[in-house]
Design a protein around this motif. Structure first.
Motif, PDB file in Angstrom:
ATOM      1  N   SER A 131       5.854   3.275   6.858  1.00  0.00           N
ATOM      2  CA  SER A 131       4.431   3.555   6.665  1.00  0.00           C
ATOM      3  C   SER A 131       3.864   4.340   7.842  1.00  0.00           C
ATOM      4  CB  SER A 131       3.649   2.243   6.533  1.00  0.00           C
ATOM      5  OG  SER A 131       4.037   1.580   5.364  1.00  0.00           O
TER       6      SER A 131
ATOM      7  N   TYR B 117      -2.638  -2.958   7.768  1.00  0.00           N
ATOM      8  CA  TYR B 117      -1.881  -4.087   7.239  1.00  0.00           C
ATOM      9  C   TYR B 117      -1.785  -5.214   8.263  1.00  0.00           C
ATOM     10  CZ  TYR B 117       1.774  -6.739   4.900  1.00  0.00           C
ATOM     11  OH  TYR B 117       2.491  -7.739   4.298  1.00  0.00           O
TER      12      TYR B 117
ATOM     13  N   PRO C 136       0.807  -1.229   0.000  1.00  0.00           N
ATOM     14  CA  PRO C 136       0.000   0.000   0.000  1.00  0.00           C
ATOM     15  C   PRO C 136       0.839   1.278   0.000  1.00  0.00           C
ATOM     16  CG  PRO C 136      -0.860  -1.572   1.585  1.00  0.00           C
ATOM     17  CD  PRO C 136       0.448  -2.119   1.103  1.00  0.00           C
ATOM     18  N   ALA C 137       0.343   2.269  -0.720  1.00  0.00           N
ATOM     19  CA  ALA C 137       0.914   3.623  -0.734  1.00  0.00           C
ATOM     20  C   ALA C 137       2.374   3.663  -1.187  1.00  0.00           C
ATOM     21  CB  ALA C 137       0.754   4.291   0.633  1.00  0.00           C
TER      22      ALA C 137
ATOM     23  N   THR D 246       7.683   4.968  -0.142  1.00  0.00           N
ATOM     24  CA  THR D 246       6.379   5.253   0.441  1.00  0.00           C
ATOM     25  C   THR D 246       6.518   6.549   1.223  1.00  0.00           C
ATOM     26  OG1 THR D 246       4.531   4.382   1.734  1.00  0.00           O
ATOM     27  CG2 THR D 246       6.727   3.876   2.556  1.00  0.00           C
TER      28      THR D 246
ATOM     29  N   TRP E  17       6.910  -1.376   5.904  1.00  0.00           N
ATOM     30  CA  TRP E  17       6.132  -1.232   7.142  1.00  0.00           C
ATOM     31  C   TRP E  17       6.755  -0.188   8.057  1.00  0.00           C
ATOM     32  CZ3 TRP E  17       5.862  -1.673  12.399  1.00  0.00           C
ATOM     33  CH2 TRP E  17       4.619  -1.961  12.958  1.00  0.00           C
TER      34      TRP E  17
ATOM     35  N   THR F  64      -1.698   3.044   8.203  1.00  0.00           N
ATOM     36  CA  THR F  64      -1.403   2.002   7.208  1.00  0.00           C
ATOM     37  C   THR F  64      -0.903   0.746   7.893  1.00  0.00           C
ATOM     38  OG1 THR F  64      -0.878   3.716   5.574  1.00  0.00           O
ATOM     39  CG2 THR F  64      -0.109   1.486   5.107  1.00  0.00           C
ATOM     40  N   GLN F  65      -0.038   0.899   8.888  1.00  0.00           N
ATOM     41  CA  GLN F  65       0.452  -0.258   9.632  1.00  0.00           C
ATOM     42  C   GLN F  65      -0.697  -1.011  10.287  1.00  0.00           C
ATOM     43  OE1 GLN F  65       3.191   1.640  12.312  1.00  0.00           O
ATOM     44  NE2 GLN F  65       4.899   1.526  10.875  1.00  0.00           N
TER      45      GLN F  65
END
Length: 115
Positions: A103, A111, A17-18, A32, A100, A107-108
């Protein structure tokens, strides 16, 4: 995925993601939030992955056939990984951890725990 080339590395990293294709020191990279996850690096047959010094030491000690560094990378929070590793699952985990760690907390949380 075997991570035999930068294209394989980038294809996987861009599934996180992102993430976005970018550059770092004029080399192709994946970032990211403007923060480097991985890049082509400057060593033939290898690519760079961001990693803390502690994690880098463990990776190099436990799998020197895959993970390594040059003197240039010794004081940098990242290491080199050779293309075509015999353990692509581990490469996926290391790239995912780099993502990660950079992020946002939102987001973390979406996820899940750090891989």
């Amino acid at each position: 995925m075997t991570f035999d080339s930068w294209e394989h590395v980038a294809t996987f990293a861009l599934t996180l993601p992102a993430t976005e294709a970018a550059t770092s020191y004029n080399q192709p990279a994946i970032k990211t939030r403007g923060k480097l996850i991985c890049s082509t690096g400057h060593e033939a047959g290898s690519f760079h992955i961001a990693a803390s010094h502690a994690e880098k030491a463990v990776l190099i000690d436990s799998d020197p056939e895959t993970f390594w560094q040059t003197p240039h990378h010794a004081n940098w929070p990242g290491l080199l990984a050779r293309h075509g590793s015999s353990d692509p699952a581990r490469i996926r985990i290391v790239i995912t951890r780099a993502w990660w760690d950079r992020s946002t907390r939102v987001t973390q949380a979406a996820y899940g725990p750090r891989p």
